[in-house]
Design a protein around this motif. Structure first.
Motif, PDB file in Angstrom:
ATOM      1  N   LEU A   1       0.858  -1.180   0.000  1.00  0.00           N
ATOM      2  CA  LEU A   1       0.000   0.000   0.000  1.00  0.00           C
ATOM      3  C   LEU A   1       0.894   1.229   0.000  1.00  0.00           C
ATOM      4  O   LEU A   1       1.920   1.257   0.697  1.00  0.00           O
ATOM      5  CB  LEU A   1      -0.922   0.028   1.230  1.00  0.00           C
ATOM      6  N   SER A   2       0.514   2.255  -0.761  1.00  0.00           N
ATOM      7  CA  SER A   2       1.411   3.401  -0.908  1.00  0.00           C
ATOM      8  C   SER A   2       0.626   4.692  -1.083  1.00  0.00           C
ATOM      9  O   SER A   2      -0.550   4.695  -1.448  1.00  0.00           O
ATOM     10  CB  SER A   2       2.312   3.201  -2.134  1.00  0.00           C
ATOM     11  N   GLN A   3       1.323   5.794  -0.830  1.00  0.00           N
ATOM     12  CA  GLN A   3       0.890   7.113  -1.248  1.00  0.00           C
ATOM     13  C   GLN A   3       2.134   8.008  -1.287  1.00  0.00           C
ATOM     14  O   GLN A   3       3.176   7.670  -0.736  1.00  0.00           O
ATOM     15  CB  GLN A   3      -0.178   7.710  -0.316  1.00  0.00           C
ATOM     16  N   PHE A   4       2.004   9.154  -1.970  1.00  0.00           N
ATOM     17  CA  PHE A   4       3.086  10.126  -1.946  1.00  0.00           C
ATOM     18  C   PHE A   4       2.838  11.150  -0.843  1.00  0.00           C
ATOM     19  O   PHE A   4       1.852  11.070  -0.106  1.00  0.00           O
ATOM     20  CB  PHE A   4       3.275  10.810  -3.301  1.00  0.00           C
ATOM     21  N   THR A   5       3.753  12.115  -0.699  1.00  0.00           N
ATOM     22  CA  THR A   5       3.537  13.219   0.235  1.00  0.00           C
ATOM     23  C   THR A   5       3.426  14.521  -0.556  1.00  0.00           C
ATOM     24  O   THR A   5       3.922  14.634  -1.676  1.00  0.00           O
ATOM     25  CB  THR A   5       4.672  13.345   1.265  1.00  0.00           C
ATOM     26  N   THR A   6       2.779  15.515   0.067  1.00  0.00           N
ATOM     27  CA  THR A   6       2.495  16.772  -0.634  1.00  0.00           C
ATOM     28  C   THR A   6       2.876  18.013   0.150  1.00  0.00           C
ATOM     29  O   THR A   6       2.707  19.126  -0.343  1.00  0.00           O
ATOM     30  CB  THR A   6       0.988  16.858  -0.969  1.00  0.00           C
ATOM     31  N   SER A   7       3.398  17.868   1.357  1.00  0.00           N
ATOM     32  CA  SER A   7       3.675  19.054   2.173  1.00  0.00           C
ATOM     33  C   SER A   7       4.680  19.986   1.508  1.00  0.00           C
ATOM     34  O   SER A   7       4.653  21.202   1.712  1.00  0.00           O
ATOM     35  CB  SER A   7       4.175  18.645   3.558  1.00  0.00           C
TER      36      SER A   7
ATOM     37  N   PHE B   1      10.020  15.627  -0.707  1.00  0.00           N
ATOM     38  CA  PHE B   1       8.875  14.746  -0.936  1.00  0.00           C
ATOM     39  C   PHE B   1       9.295  13.297  -0.701  1.00  0.00           C
ATOM     40  O   PHE B   1      10.474  12.958  -0.794  1.00  0.00           O
ATOM     41  CB  PHE B   1       8.349  14.905  -2.363  1.00  0.00           C
ATOM     42  N   TRP B   2       8.288  12.457  -0.443  1.00  0.00           N
ATOM     43  CA  TRP B   2       8.555  11.061  -0.100  1.00  0.00           C
ATOM     44  C   TRP B   2       7.568  10.140  -0.808  1.00  0.00           C
ATOM     45  O   TRP B   2       6.408  10.504  -1.016  1.00  0.00           O
ATOM     46  CB  TRP B   2       8.422  10.835   1.412  1.00  0.00           C
ATOM     47  N   ASN B   3       8.037   8.954  -1.156  1.00  0.00           N
ATOM     48  CA  ASN B   3       7.156   7.847  -1.486  1.00  0.00           C
ATOM     49  C   ASN B   3       7.037   6.989  -0.237  1.00  0.00           C
ATOM     50  O   ASN B   3       8.034   6.440   0.252  1.00  0.00           O
ATOM     51  CB  ASN B   3       7.730   7.019  -2.642  1.00  0.00           C
ATOM     52  N   CYS B   4       5.820   6.902   0.294  1.00  0.00           N
ATOM     53  CA  CYS B   4       5.556   6.144   1.517  1.00  0.00           C
ATOM     54  C   CYS B   4       5.012   4.778   1.116  1.00  0.00           C
ATOM     55  O   CYS B   4       3.970   4.692   0.449  1.00  0.00           O
ATOM     56  CB  CYS B   4       4.552   6.887   2.389  1.00  0.00           C
ATOM     57  N   VAL B   5       5.706   3.728   1.501  1.00  0.00           N
ATOM     58  CA  VAL B   5       5.389   2.380   1.041  1.00  0.00           C
ATOM     59  C   VAL B   5       5.259   1.465   2.246  1.00  0.00           C
ATOM     60  O   VAL B   5       6.161   1.396   3.090  1.00  0.00           O
ATOM     61  CB  VAL B   5       6.485   1.839   0.098  1.00  0.00           C
ATOM     62  N   ALA B   6       4.125   0.758   2.321  1.00  0.00           N
ATOM     63  CA  ALA B   6       3.879  -0.189   3.413  1.00  0.00           C
ATOM     64  C   ALA B   6       3.733  -1.593   2.824  1.00  0.00           C
ATOM     65  O   ALA B   6       2.973  -1.795   1.876  1.00  0.00           O
ATOM     66  CB  ALA B   6       2.620   0.195   4.179  1.00  0.00           C
TER      67      ALA B   6
ATOM     68  N   TYR C   1       2.082  -3.890   9.085  1.00  0.00           N
ATOM     69  CA  TYR C   1       2.843  -3.596   7.878  1.00  0.00           C
ATOM     70  C   TYR C   1       4.228  -3.071   8.241  1.00  0.00           C
ATOM     71  O   TYR C   1       4.384  -2.324   9.215  1.00  0.00           O
ATOM     72  CB  TYR C   1       2.123  -2.531   7.033  1.00  0.00           C
ATOM     73  N   TYR C   2       5.224  -3.478   7.434  1.00  0.00           N
ATOM     74  CA  TYR C   2       6.519  -2.816   7.481  1.00  0.00           C
ATOM     75  C   TYR C   2       6.397  -1.497   6.724  1.00  0.00           C
ATOM     76  O   TYR C   2       5.959  -1.465   5.566  1.00  0.00           O
ATOM     77  CB  TYR C   2       7.595  -3.679   6.821  1.00  0.00           C
ATOM     78  N   ARG C   3       6.788  -0.403   7.378  1.00  0.00           N
ATOM     79  CA  ARG C   3       6.595   0.918   6.789  1.00  0.00           C
ATOM     80  C   ARG C   3       7.941   1.519   6.383  1.00  0.00           C
ATOM     81  O   ARG C   3       8.884   1.534   7.177  1.00  0.00           O
ATOM     82  CB  ARG C   3       5.881   1.846   7.775  1.00  0.00           C
ATOM     83  N   TYR C   4       7.979   2.036   5.150  1.00  0.00           N
ATOM     84  CA  TYR C   4       9.191   2.636   4.603  1.00  0.00           C
ATOM     85  C   TYR C   4       8.871   4.001   4.006  1.00  0.00           C
ATOM     86  O   TYR C   4       7.758   4.238   3.531  1.00  0.00           O
ATOM     87  CB  TYR C   4       9.786   1.754   3.497  1.00  0.00           C
ATOM     88  N   ALA C   5       9.872   4.877   4.004  1.00  0.00           N
ATOM     89  CA  ALA C   5       9.787   6.151   3.290  1.00  0.00           C
ATOM     90  C   ALA C   5      11.049   6.301   2.463  1.00  0.00           C
ATOM     91  O   ALA C   5      12.167   6.102   2.958  1.00  0.00           O
ATOM     92  CB  ALA C   5       9.644   7.317   4.260  1.00  0.00           C
ATOM     93  N   PHE C   6      10.881   6.647   1.174  1.00  0.00           N
ATOM     94  CA  PHE C   6      11.993   6.860   0.257  1.00  0.00           C
ATOM     95  C   PHE C   6      11.909   8.280  -0.277  1.00  0.00           C
ATOM     96  O   PHE C   6      10.874   8.692  -0.813  1.00  0.00           O
ATOM     97  CB  PHE C   6      11.941   5.853  -0.898  1.00  0.00           C
ATOM     98  N   GLU C   7      13.019   9.029  -0.147  1.00  0.00           N
ATOM     99  CA  GLU C   7      13.026  10.425  -0.573  1.00  0.00           C
ATOM    100  C   GLU C   7      13.187  10.524  -2.089  1.00  0.00           C
ATOM    101  O   GLU C   7      13.902   9.724  -2.709  1.00  0.00           O
ATOM    102  CB  GLU C   7      14.166  11.168   0.125  1.00  0.00           C
ATOM    103  N   THR C   8      12.539  11.545  -2.688  1.00  0.00           N
ATOM    104  CA  THR C   8      12.533  11.684  -4.144  1.00  0.00           C
ATOM    105  C   THR C   8      13.445  12.793  -4.652  1.00  0.00           C
ATOM    106  O   THR C   8      13.358  13.179  -5.817  1.00  0.00           O
ATOM    107  CB  THR C   8      11.103  11.953  -4.645  1.00  0.00           C
ATOM    108  N   THR C   9      14.314  13.316  -3.811  1.00  0.00           N
ATOM    109  CA  THR C   9      15.198  14.422  -4.190  1.00  0.00           C
ATOM    110  C   THR C   9      16.171  13.998  -5.295  1.00  0.00           C
ATOM    111  O   THR C   9      16.719  12.892  -5.271  1.00  0.00           O
ATOM    112  CB  THR C   9      15.982  14.910  -2.968  1.00  0.00           C
TER     113      THR C   9
ATOM    114  N   PHE D   1       8.444  16.801  -6.848  1.00  0.00           N
ATOM    115  CA  PHE D   1       7.150  16.265  -6.455  1.00  0.00           C
ATOM    116  C   PHE D   1       6.834  15.045  -7.321  1.00  0.00           C
ATOM    117  O   PHE D   1       6.698  15.155  -8.538  1.00  0.00           O
ATOM    118  CB  PHE D   1       6.075  17.330  -6.623  1.00  0.00           C
ATOM    119  N   PRO D   2       6.677  13.826  -6.727  1.00  0.00           N
ATOM    120  CA  PRO D   2       6.502  12.590  -7.501  1.00  0.00           C
ATOM    121  C   PRO D   2       5.034  12.338  -7.851  1.00  0.00           C
ATOM    122  O   PRO D   2       4.376  11.454  -7.303  1.00  0.00           O
ATOM    123  CB  PRO D   2       7.039  11.522  -6.545  1.00  0.00           C
TER     124      PRO D   2
END
Length: 596
Positions: free
Chosen positions: A210-216, A225-230, A241-249, A256-257
């Motif tokens: 399960l995933s979503q991006f961030t918008t702040s 920005f981050w891709n948040c992946v569970a 769920y194992y929760r991960y965040a990967f930066e998109t810089t 913004f991804p």
């Protein structure tokens, strides 16, 4: 804090002579007017490897839905229109210049078959905009409905909630705010209800993603920005769920991804996005996430990132997005097989294309102690001519598809065909002697009428790609068919689901069609089935329709198709804070496929 974000429209940079000099292009025309790429060289694109920026383990989803904190602050009650979750950025659309006949049009309904397409097996209500209102105190658009099916469950995600069902439609968990899955996570931006969710079921490992991006970062330029992946701890989507965040810089620039799309491959979860920088930067990102470490809950799971910069890679080769292959079936790709990633181009869309084609990229990744990866444009496959630019109206050019009784063209529905990308999914299946992938896009099938162009791409055992068949499904009944999703069962039968609407009697609803393996190429032969007929119309002025829908194949029998899309049961009300879109989940099976 709930963030409903509005962003400016970004303009694409034009290529400089220096950037163009990096590419060698030679294209020849055939007698039929199609084009064939005889040579094309692109600069070597270098990978960037990073580790996950944060990791932990969530509470069980079945418990998250009961937390008092799952009820979030109300959005301002003064809003009379739904909030736009993620406004579409991108270039200005090419002007509409009239219709060119579609060279793969299927404008007639099948006549040789006496039996209609089978009706649905399961057919139940999914989450809706009313769930957003209950949780957030306001409603949003677009819904972006997406789902995945496992041995015992169906998981649906929308903007901005998700839910877990058993396969008879009983809700086991939810609706849950997207951000609640990352409650108390080390990257607090992941806890926002940002949207553009994707859910996968990994049949190879019995895991849910399960995933979503961030918008702040859209409102605060100092934030990345981050891709948040569970990834589920086991095969139970209602568990932890194992929760991960990967930066998109990229090169110290915060991108913004937008429009993230995921695929499941042998040892990687593959992710693409269309990325916007703080000024005019634009490109397509292609990522691979290290599956073996993620499913084991390893905090050191790695990510490889390629950035296809539009100042370096010609825009027509990346368009508005690329789709990574997403695995179906039981036969796995070869250990060394690169991951196919597919885009689309239209010579009338203003992106620089000189012929209509599918662009096939390949990414190779080896997760060694010292990992290595590469990406390349494998081929361009010329396709039958099509038009993606549609006659639309309104200040934002999104009023495209008329609805019964709706005179104001700004309240018509967005076709989104003008976005140069195939629509979710790129469904991959290995048939032994060859690998097959199917995908689709919305097009102008006849003047002012939308249809669904679908494709089957094959890769031979020697790695050569070919376009096996294609068709534009648009029976000549005046009904618009768009926002499709397509997949194949284990027999090679195909099912295509889509939205429908017309100007007189067909309110926004959900239908599907199909073909059997061995049927005439380019034809959907099985007639048309209905998941649900719409009984209401959308009346908002932003016209947003879901950016994608999802056709998936049940891993239990590898035959049953599951489809999710949106529809309207009651009319929207102008001047009142209501936009009552709903979603519906249906399953069906095509003739000739049975057994475990």
């Amino acid at each position: 804090m709930i963030r409903f974000v509005r962003t400016e429209v970004h303009r694409f940079p034009r290529f400089t002579a220096a950037a163009a000099a990096l590419c060698l292009i030679a294209v020849t025309s055939t007698a039929t007017g199609a084009a064939h790429m005889s040579a094309r060289k692109l600069p070597t694109l270098k990978p960037t490897f990073t580790a996950a920026a944060a990791f932990d383990v969530s509470d069980s989803v079945r418990n998250i839905s009961l937390h008092p904190s799952a009820r979030l602050p109300m959005i301002p009650s003064t809003e009379v229109q739904e909030m736009e979750v993620r406004p579409e950025g991108g270039p200005e659309k090419a002007p509409y210049r009239g219709h060119t006949p579609d060279a793969a049009l299927q404008a007639t309904s099948p006549t040789r078959r006496s039996l209609a397409i089978p009706s649905t097996l399961q057919n139940f209500e999914g989450v809706s905009n009313e769930d957003n209102f209950t949780i957030y105190g306001g409603r949003v658009a677009p819904p972006d409905p997406i789902g995945a099916v496992g041995p015992n469950h169906y998981v649906e995600m929308i903007n901005l909630v998700f839910a877990v069902y058993d396969k008879t439609g009983s809700r086991l968990a939810g609706p849950i705010p997207l951000g609640a899955l990352w409650e108390n996570f080390a990257i607090p931006d992941c806890t926002d209800p940002s949207g553009d969710p994707v859910v996968l079921y990994d049949k190879l490992e019995d895991r849910w993603i399960l995933s979503q991006f961030t918008t702040s970062g859209l409102s605060d330029p100092t934030r990345p920005f981050w891709n948040c992946v569970a990834v589920s701890v086991n095969g139970d989507p209602t568990g932890a769920y194992y929760r991960y965040a990967f930066e998109t810089t990229v090169n110290d620039t915060f991108y913004f991804p937008d429009y993230p799309k995921y695929g499941n491959w042998k040892k990687s979860y593959v992710l693409t996005s269309r990325d916007f920088g703080p000024t005019v930067e634009y490109g397509i990102s292609v990522y691979a996430l290290e599956k073996n470490r993620m499913i084991a809950g390893d905090p050191k799971a790695r990510m490889v990132h390629f950035f296809l910069d539009s100042n370096v890679v010609p825009l027509e080769l990346i368009g508005d997005g690329l789709l990574p292959a997403d695995f179906d079936g039981t036969k796995q790709p070869a250990e060394s097989a690169p991951i196919p990633i597919v885009g689309t181009q239209d010579d009338g869309a203003g992106y620089g294309a000189t012929f209509d084609a599918l662009n096939v990229w390949e990414m190779s990744i080896h997760w060694n102690a010292r990992p290595d990866a590469s990406i390349r444009l494998a081929t361009q496959l010329p396709v039958a001519s099509f038009d993606s630019i549609f006659p639309c109206f309104g200040a934002d050019g999104r009023g495209c598809l008329p609805e019964p009784g709706v005179v104001d063209k700004e309240r018509w529905l967005d076709v989104l065909s003008y976005r140069q990308r195939p629509t979710w999914r790129l469904a991959y299946r290995n048939f032994g002697g060859y690998e097959s992938m199917v995908t689709n896009q919305s097009v102008e099938a006849s003047p002012g009428t939308a249809g669904v162009r679908w494709y089957e791409i094959r890769r031979s055992q020697t790695g050569t790609y070919s376009l096996t068949q294609q068709g534009t499904y648009a029976p000549a009944d005046g009904v618009n068919r768009w926002m499709g999703s397509i997949a194949q069962d284990k027999k090679g039968n195909m099912a295509l689901g889509y939205s429908v609407v017309d100007a007189t009697s067909v309110k926004p609803g959900i239908r599907y069609t199909g073909r059997l393996a061995g049927d005439p190429a380019g034809q959907m032969t099985q007639g048309e089935g209905t998941v649900i007929n719409g009984t209401g119309v959308q009346l908002t002025t932003n016209s947003r329709w879901g950016d994608y829908t999802s056709m998936n194949v049940d891993p239990t029998d590898d035959c049953t198709f599951w489809y999710v899309n949106e529809y309207y049961q009651i009319d929207g009300i102008i001047g009142v804070n209501t936009a009552p879109w709903q979603t519906r989940i249906g399953s069906f099976k095509l003739p000739g496929c049975s057994g475990p």
